[in-house]
Every structure is written in C-alpha cells, then in structure tokens.
Design an enzyme around this catalytic site. Sequence first.
Site, PDB file in Angstrom:
ATOM      1  N   TYR A  78     -11.445  -6.220  -9.648  1.00 15.22           N
ATOM      2  CA  TYR A  78     -11.323  -4.800  -9.342  1.00 15.22           C
ATOM      3  C   TYR A  78     -12.710  -4.154  -9.338  1.00 15.22           C
ATOM      4  O   TYR A  78     -13.537  -4.452 -10.200  1.00 15.22           O
ATOM      5  CB  TYR A  78     -10.447  -4.096 -10.395  1.00 15.22           C
ATOM      6  CG  TYR A  78      -9.226  -4.904 -10.767  1.00 15.22           C
ATOM      7  CD1 TYR A  78      -8.052  -4.804 -10.021  1.00 15.22           C
ATOM      8  CD2 TYR A  78      -9.259  -5.800 -11.832  1.00 15.22           C
ATOM      9  CE1 TYR A  78      -6.940  -5.560 -10.337  1.00 15.22           C
ATOM     10  CE2 TYR A  78      -8.150  -6.564 -12.151  1.00 15.22           C
ATOM     11  CZ  TYR A  78      -6.995  -6.442 -11.408  1.00 15.22           C
ATOM     12  OH  TYR A  78      -5.898  -7.210 -11.720  1.00 15.22           O
ATOM     13  N   ARG A 104     -10.692 -11.055  -3.986  1.00 14.51           N
ATOM     14  CA  ARG A 104      -9.750  -9.965  -3.766  1.00 14.51           C
ATOM     15  C   ARG A 104     -10.076  -8.754  -4.633  1.00 14.51           C
ATOM     16  O   ARG A 104     -10.299  -8.884  -5.838  1.00 14.51           O
ATOM     17  CB  ARG A 104      -8.334 -10.422  -4.088  1.00 14.51           C
ATOM     18  CG  ARG A 104      -7.273  -9.382  -3.738  1.00 14.51           C
ATOM     19  CD  ARG A 104      -6.321  -9.121  -4.875  1.00 14.51           C
ATOM     20  NE  ARG A 104      -6.965  -8.516  -6.022  1.00 14.51           N
ATOM     21  CZ  ARG A 104      -6.338  -8.205  -7.151  1.00 14.51           C
ATOM     22  NH1 ARG A 104      -5.049  -8.463  -7.284  1.00 14.51           N
ATOM     23  NH2 ARG A 104      -6.984  -7.651  -8.161  1.00 14.51           N
ATOM     24  N   GLU A 126      -6.141  -6.171  -1.015  1.00 13.82           N
ATOM     25  CA  GLU A 126      -4.714  -6.343  -1.264  1.00 13.82           C
ATOM     26  C   GLU A 126      -3.924  -5.132  -0.776  1.00 13.82           C
ATOM     27  O   GLU A 126      -4.342  -3.988  -0.961  1.00 13.82           O
ATOM     28  CB  GLU A 126      -4.456  -6.555  -2.757  1.00 13.82           C
ATOM     29  CG  GLU A 126      -2.985  -6.779  -3.061  1.00 13.82           C
ATOM     30  CD  GLU A 126      -2.752  -7.456  -4.393  1.00 13.82           C
ATOM     31  OE1 GLU A 126      -1.660  -7.285  -4.954  1.00 13.82           O
ATOM     32  OE2 GLU A 126      -3.662  -8.175  -4.862  1.00 13.82           O
ATOM     33  N   HIS A 180      -1.432  -2.655  -1.532  1.00 10.24           N
ATOM     34  CA  HIS A 180      -1.014  -2.274  -2.890  1.00 10.24           C
ATOM     35  C   HIS A 180      -0.829  -0.769  -2.982  1.00 10.24           C
ATOM     36  O   HIS A 180      -1.622  -0.010  -2.397  1.00 10.24           O
ATOM     37  CB  HIS A 180      -2.073  -2.725  -3.901  1.00 10.24           C
ATOM     38  CG  HIS A 180      -1.574  -2.815  -5.304  1.00 10.24           C
ATOM     39  ND1 HIS A 180      -1.457  -1.705  -6.115  1.00 10.24           N
ATOM     40  CD2 HIS A 180      -1.157  -3.873  -6.044  1.00 10.24           C
ATOM     41  CE1 HIS A 180      -0.986  -2.083  -7.295  1.00 10.24           C
ATOM     42  NE2 HIS A 180      -0.786  -3.391  -7.277  1.00 10.24           N
ATOM     43  N   ASP A 223       0.816  -8.660   0.334  1.00  9.01           N
ATOM     44  CA  ASP A 223       1.827  -8.672  -0.719  1.00  9.01           C
ATOM     45  C   ASP A 223       3.123  -8.140  -0.110  1.00  9.01           C
ATOM     46  O   ASP A 223       3.246  -6.943   0.167  1.00  9.01           O
ATOM     47  CB  ASP A 223       1.378  -7.804  -1.898  1.00  9.01           C
ATOM     48  CG  ASP A 223       2.304  -7.918  -3.099  1.00  9.01           C
ATOM     49  OD1 ASP A 223       3.528  -7.727  -2.917  1.00  9.01           O
ATOM     50  OD2 ASP A 223       1.813  -8.180  -4.218  1.00  9.01           O
ATOM     51  N   HIS A 253       5.007  -5.195  -1.995  1.00 11.06           N
ATOM     52  CA  HIS A 253       4.412  -3.867  -1.900  1.00 11.06           C
ATOM     53  C   HIS A 253       4.543  -3.292  -0.490  1.00 11.06           C
ATOM     54  O   HIS A 253       4.653  -2.068  -0.326  1.00 11.06           O
ATOM     55  CB  HIS A 253       2.954  -3.903  -2.348  1.00 11.06           C
ATOM     56  CG  HIS A 253       2.790  -4.147  -3.813  1.00 11.06           C
ATOM     57  ND1 HIS A 253       3.590  -3.528  -4.742  1.00 11.06           N
ATOM     58  CD2 HIS A 253       1.909  -4.916  -4.519  1.00 11.06           C
ATOM     59  CE1 HIS A 253       3.224  -3.920  -5.966  1.00 11.06           C
ATOM     60  NE2 HIS A 253       2.226  -4.757  -5.847  1.00 11.06           N
ATOM     61  N   TYR A 256       0.070  -4.795 -17.235  1.00  5.55           N
ATOM     62  CA  TYR A 256      -1.060  -5.446 -17.892  1.00  5.55           C
ATOM     63  C   TYR A 256      -1.035  -5.268 -19.405  1.00  5.55           C
ATOM     64  O   TYR A 256      -1.795  -5.922 -20.115  1.00  5.55           O
ATOM     65  CB  TYR A 256      -2.383  -4.898 -17.353  1.00  5.55           C
ATOM     66  CG  TYR A 256      -2.623  -5.194 -15.889  1.00  5.55           C
ATOM     67  CD1 TYR A 256      -2.144  -6.364 -15.306  1.00  5.55           C
ATOM     68  CD2 TYR A 256      -3.330  -4.310 -15.079  1.00  5.55           C
ATOM     69  CE1 TYR A 256      -2.364  -6.635 -13.966  1.00  5.55           C
ATOM     70  CE2 TYR A 256      -3.551  -4.579 -13.733  1.00  5.55           C
ATOM     71  CZ  TYR A 256      -3.058  -5.735 -13.183  1.00  5.55           C
ATOM     72  OH  TYR A 256      -3.269  -6.007 -11.859  1.00  5.55           O
ATOM     73  N   GLU A 282       2.966 -14.559  -8.135  1.00  5.08           N
ATOM     74  CA  GLU A 282       2.583 -13.594  -9.169  1.00  5.08           C
ATOM     75  C   GLU A 282       3.752 -13.387 -10.128  1.00  5.08           C
ATOM     76  O   GLU A 282       4.671 -12.618  -9.848  1.00  5.08           O
ATOM     77  CB  GLU A 282       2.214 -12.252  -8.537  1.00  5.08           C
ATOM     78  CG  GLU A 282       0.782 -12.129  -8.109  1.00  5.08           C
ATOM     79  CD  GLU A 282       0.377 -10.677  -7.963  1.00  5.08           C
ATOM     80  OE1 GLU A 282      -0.653 -10.290  -8.507  1.00  5.08           O
ATOM     81  OE2 GLU A 282       1.107  -9.925  -7.296  1.00  5.08           O
TER      82      GLU A 282
END
Length: 287
Positions: free
Chosen positions: A70, A102, A142, A144, A172, A175, A217, A255
Amino acid sequence: MKYNLCTISFRHQLVSLRELIQFAHKTGYSGIELWGVHARSLIRHDPIGLARLVPQMHRNQIEVGMISDYLDLLSPSGFEGQEAKWKELVSLARLFRTDKLRIFAGNQASAAASRESWEQCMAKLRHLADISSEYGVYLIIETHPMTYADCMPSILRLLEDTDHPYIRLNLDFLHMWEAGCTPEEAYRQLKPWTHHFHFKNVRDRDNLGVFAPDNVYSPSGHRNGIVSLANGVLPYADIVQMLEQEQTPLAASIEWFGDDPYQQLKEEMMWLKQVEEARRRDAVRIG
C-alpha cells in the site's frame, strides 16, 4: 489455471515462508502472493537465509506471483517517502523474482475525487510505473472499493488517463460485483489490462462490510459472511470455467481472510481441481 495462496491469510499466525512453500507445493498451489509487510520482515531478519530460499522455491516450481502493498498516493505531506517505499518494493520484487507489485489507487472513493486530486494521483502512478518499468516490474492496481479503481467507469478512466504500458490491473471479481458489474462483464471489459486475479467469496451482499480494512486486518475483527469459493454469492465454478475456456496464462490468488487458513486453502484447491476436472470431462463428452 495457476493458483497462488496469500501470506496475508496467515497475518495473525506464526508461520514461516518455508512452511508456506512446503504447504503450497504439497497442496497444488503454483505460487505465493507475498504481503509487503511479510516481504520486508523477511529481508530484515534473515537476508542470508532468504537468498538461499528463493532459488529453492523455483526448484520446487513455486513462485512469488505478486507482492502486495500500500502507498499513500494522496498524502498532502509530500511524496518522497512513498517514492522511497516504492523503490524498496521494486528491489524486493527483483529479489523474489516477480514482475508484479500491487497497490491501491488512492484511499478514497472515485466519486469523491476532485479534479486536482485525481490528476495528482494519475501523475504519481505514471511516475511510479516509470521507475518500476526500468526493471520490467508492473505496477498492478487492484479493483477495490474506496479507491479510484472502485467501479468500471472510474477504472477505464484511470487506465486512459495514465496510459502506461506498465500499469495493469488485479481483477478482484467480488469487488467488481460489489460495484454492480457481473464477472463476465468485468473480465470482458478489463481483459486487455488484467495481469492477475483475486478470488474470494461472501455469503450475501449484506455481509460485504466484513472485508473493510479496519475489520478484516484486525485480530479482533469479525469474520461473519466469509465463505468458501463454492458456497458464496459469486458463481466461481462459472468464473473458473470462463477463464479456462479463455486459456488464460494468468494466475489467481485465493484471498482467504477467515479462520483456519491451512485447512480452508487445502479445501479450496481440492474444489478448484474438481471444477477443472469437470470441465475437461464435459469437453471430452461434447467433443
């Protein structure tokens, strides 16, 4: 198809990369999607062991399919720190012999983007892709929620505005469905820019909030609604068959954010093999 397991699935457990390589090889995964946090920790604490482990991975036909991390592309406090982090990630990509890094395109919904923030974000993405392209490493964005790649119109606009051969997508499917796009439509429109896939599923639309970063997370976050690929709202048997028919050379990362990742990832691979075997039998019967 090729399938990767994600080290982020083991974010709350003490598991070594060596263990995950052995598990991947044993269960039929061809690669590992390495969380940036884990990649940095590995190089910091055991650089010599890591230098030996990477060639061993390739001898066992296990690759690092992608490193996922990120960056704060919209930070008002300057971009030098984020650029330095990107260069570190490029170095890690070269160490782990992957050509995919990514990140997310910003940290706010595209509908909230001002013209200035959008243009700044696009300029930074192009700049970062310029850096990584010198080493043959792709900047993978991604699809997202709460990013500038959160729906089809915004994704297509982003690709047009950046217009860079080393900016590509991690598609994804969940999403994109969340944004109102069917898997078939998402794949058809984004196929030219897609370099990787993410597979995950959810019980129903009301449970999509389980994947919010501050929940998923967190070790104390709930896991309500996270289900296997076979048992969720997205028809992954159809998605796998679609991609198999296309003979895509790309890999998909599974995932899994729920409990008991070892057992769940083992079962996911068993199911994916069953889906692919069923398709081959159908093809033989029709042929």
